[in-house]
Design a protein around this motif. Structure first.
Motif, PDB file in Angstrom:
ATOM      1  N   PHE A 113       0.846  -1.191   0.000  1.00 28.83           N
ATOM      2  CA  PHE A 113       0.000   0.000   0.000  1.00 28.83           C
ATOM      3  C   PHE A 113       0.881   1.240   0.000  1.00 28.83           C
ATOM      4  CE2 PHE A 113      -2.580  -3.347   1.892  1.00 28.83           C
ATOM      5  CZ  PHE A 113      -3.742  -3.243   1.148  1.00 28.83           C
ATOM      6  N   PRO A 114       1.122   1.833  -1.166  1.00 27.74           N
ATOM      7  CA  PRO A 114       2.056   2.956  -1.265  1.00 27.74           C
ATOM      8  C   PRO A 114       1.626   4.213  -0.516  1.00 27.74           C
ATOM      9  CG  PRO A 114       1.041   2.498  -3.407  1.00 27.74           C
ATOM     10  CD  PRO A 114       0.625   1.417  -2.471  1.00 27.74           C
ATOM     11  N   LEU A 115       0.347   4.401  -0.243  1.00 29.67           N
ATOM     12  CA  LEU A 115      -0.099   5.606   0.461  1.00 29.67           C
ATOM     13  C   LEU A 115      -0.026   5.469   1.979  1.00 29.67           C
ATOM     14  CD1 LEU A 115      -3.168   6.649  -1.729  1.00 29.67           C
ATOM     15  CD2 LEU A 115      -0.841   7.578  -1.751  1.00 29.67           C
ATOM     16  N   GLY A 116       0.297   4.283   2.465  1.00 29.15           N
ATOM     17  CA  GLY A 116       0.410   4.083   3.900  1.00 29.15           C
ATOM     18  C   GLY A 116      -0.940   4.010   4.589  1.00 29.15           C
ATOM     19  N   GLU A 117      -0.907   3.974   5.908  1.00 31.62           N
ATOM     20  CA  GLU A 117      -2.129   3.866   6.697  1.00 31.62           C
ATOM     21  C   GLU A 117      -2.568   5.220   7.206  1.00 31.62           C
ATOM     22  OE1 GLU A 117      -2.585   0.825   9.531  1.00 31.62           O
ATOM     23  OE2 GLU A 117      -1.867  -0.721   8.180  1.00 31.62           O
ATOM     24  N   GLY A 118      -3.855   5.321   7.462  1.00 31.52           N
ATOM     25  CA  GLY A 118      -4.426   6.556   7.986  1.00 31.52           C
ATOM     26  C   GLY A 118      -5.887   6.339   8.337  1.00 31.52           C
ATOM     27  N   MET A 119      -6.555   7.422   8.617  1.00 34.98           N
ATOM     28  CA  MET A 119      -7.975   7.394   8.944  1.00 34.98           C
ATOM     29  C   MET A 119      -8.770   7.089   7.681  1.00 34.98           C
ATOM     30  SD  MET A 119      -9.841   7.863  11.554  1.00 34.98           S
ATOM     31  CE  MET A 119     -11.502   8.156  12.016  1.00 34.98           C
ATOM     32  N   GLU A 150      -5.705   3.477   0.448  1.00 40.25           N
ATOM     33  CA  GLU A 150      -6.232   3.045  -0.838  1.00 40.25           C
ATOM     34  C   GLU A 150      -7.651   2.480  -0.729  1.00 40.25           C
ATOM     35  OE1 GLU A 150      -1.784   3.068  -1.179  1.00 40.25           O
ATOM     36  OE2 GLU A 150      -3.219   2.404   0.332  1.00 40.25           O
ATOM     37  N   VAL A 151      -8.037   2.020   0.453  1.00 42.65           N
ATOM     38  CA  VAL A 151      -9.371   1.444   0.641  1.00 42.65           C
ATOM     39  C   VAL A 151     -10.454   2.467   0.299  1.00 42.65           C
ATOM     40  CG1 VAL A 151     -10.986   0.551   2.376  1.00 42.65           C
ATOM     41  CG2 VAL A 151      -8.632  -0.297   2.297  1.00 42.65           C
ATOM     42  N   ASP A 152     -10.336   3.695   0.797  1.00 41.63           N
ATOM     43  CA  ASP A 152     -11.334   4.713   0.476  1.00 41.63           C
ATOM     44  C   ASP A 152     -11.278   5.107  -0.995  1.00 41.63           C
ATOM     45  OD1 ASP A 152     -12.731   4.965   2.853  1.00 41.63           O
ATOM     46  OD2 ASP A 152     -11.612   6.708   3.552  1.00 41.63           O
ATOM     47  N   LEU A 153     -10.094   5.154  -1.561  1.00 42.65           N
ATOM     48  CA  LEU A 153      -9.971   5.524  -2.977  1.00 42.65           C
ATOM     49  C   LEU A 153     -10.607   4.464  -3.878  1.00 42.65           C
ATOM     50  CD1 LEU A 153      -6.340   6.928  -3.109  1.00 42.65           C
ATOM     51  CD2 LEU A 153      -8.477   8.165  -2.743  1.00 42.65           C
ATOM     52  N   ALA A 154     -10.491   3.210  -3.498  1.00 41.93           N
ATOM     53  CA  ALA A 154     -11.065   2.129  -4.301  1.00 41.93           C
ATOM     54  C   ALA A 154     -12.580   2.270  -4.405  1.00 41.93           C
ATOM     55  CB  ALA A 154     -10.694   0.771  -3.708  1.00 41.93           C
ATOM     56  N   TYR A 192      -3.139  11.528  -6.985  1.00 43.84           N
ATOM     57  CA  TYR A 192      -2.554  10.192  -7.003  1.00 43.84           C
ATOM     58  C   TYR A 192      -3.387   9.333  -7.941  1.00 43.84           C
ATOM     59  CZ  TYR A 192      -1.079   5.538  -5.468  1.00 43.84           C
ATOM     60  OH  TYR A 192      -0.617   4.247  -5.430  1.00 43.84           O
ATOM     61  N   ASP A 193      -2.725   8.556  -8.805  1.00 41.76           N
ATOM     62  CA  ASP A 193      -3.429   7.717  -9.764  1.00 41.76           C
ATOM     63  C   ASP A 193      -3.507   6.289  -9.240  1.00 41.76           C
ATOM     64  OD1 ASP A 193      -4.641   6.587 -11.932  1.00 41.76           O
ATOM     65  OD2 ASP A 193      -2.950   6.881 -13.310  1.00 41.76           O
ATOM     66  N   ILE A 194      -4.556   5.995  -8.481  1.00 44.36           N
ATOM     67  CA  ILE A 194      -4.723   4.641  -7.941  1.00 44.36           C
ATOM     68  C   ILE A 194      -5.008   3.632  -9.050  1.00 44.36           C
ATOM     69  CG2 ILE A 194      -7.181   4.841  -7.447  1.00 44.36           C
ATOM     70  CD1 ILE A 194      -6.657   3.141  -4.911  1.00 44.36           C
TER      71      ILE A 194
END
Length: 127
Positions: free
Chosen positions: A3-9, A42-46, A70-72
């Motif tokens: 996961f290139p964007l790392g973890e977060g809220m 990436e979960v929210d972006l998906a 960012y281009d997911i």
């Protein structure tokens, strides 16, 4: 998965239907926080990209990508997360169908059929 964007809220259900729009101030706030957690961003972006099943267009996805920065779509893990999201959306239809809602049963059967056969068109209903 990497996961290139790392973890977060995470919101957990970030899509336009959960946005509260204040046209007077041109402000948008995200509502419906019952799935909030922490995890890979990436979960929210998906969720945004899974929206093609409901009619989200290529131009809307490109505008989202440009705004987000960012281009997911170029990330190899996107298909996995959108497939997980596809499965997640079945939950409310399973509950409603189990309670005898014929419209929910029809949509559930339609969605399962499209998933089993790898079909992305026609669009899913959001009712």
């Amino acid at each position: 998965m990497d996961f290139p964007l790392g973890e977060g809220m995470l919101h957990g259900d970030a899509y336009p239907g959960n946005c509260l729009w204040d046209e007077a101030t041109s402000t948008v706030r995200l509502g419906d926080w019952d799935e909030a957690s922490t995890g890979p961003r990436e979960v929210d972006l998906a969720n945004t990209y899974q929206g093609v099943r409901f009619g989200r267009t290529k131009s809307e996805l490109l505008a989202f990508r440009d705004s987000y920065g960012y281009d997911i779509a170029a990330w190899p893990g996107l298909p996995v997360l959108t497939q997980i999201r596809d499965m997640h959306t079945l939950g409310s239809y399973i509950k409603r169908a189990d309670r005898g809602d014929p419209q929910a049963l029809q949509e559930l059967e339609f969605r399962i059929g499209t998933l089993k056969h790898g079909v992305t068109r026609p669009l899913w209903s959001s009712t």
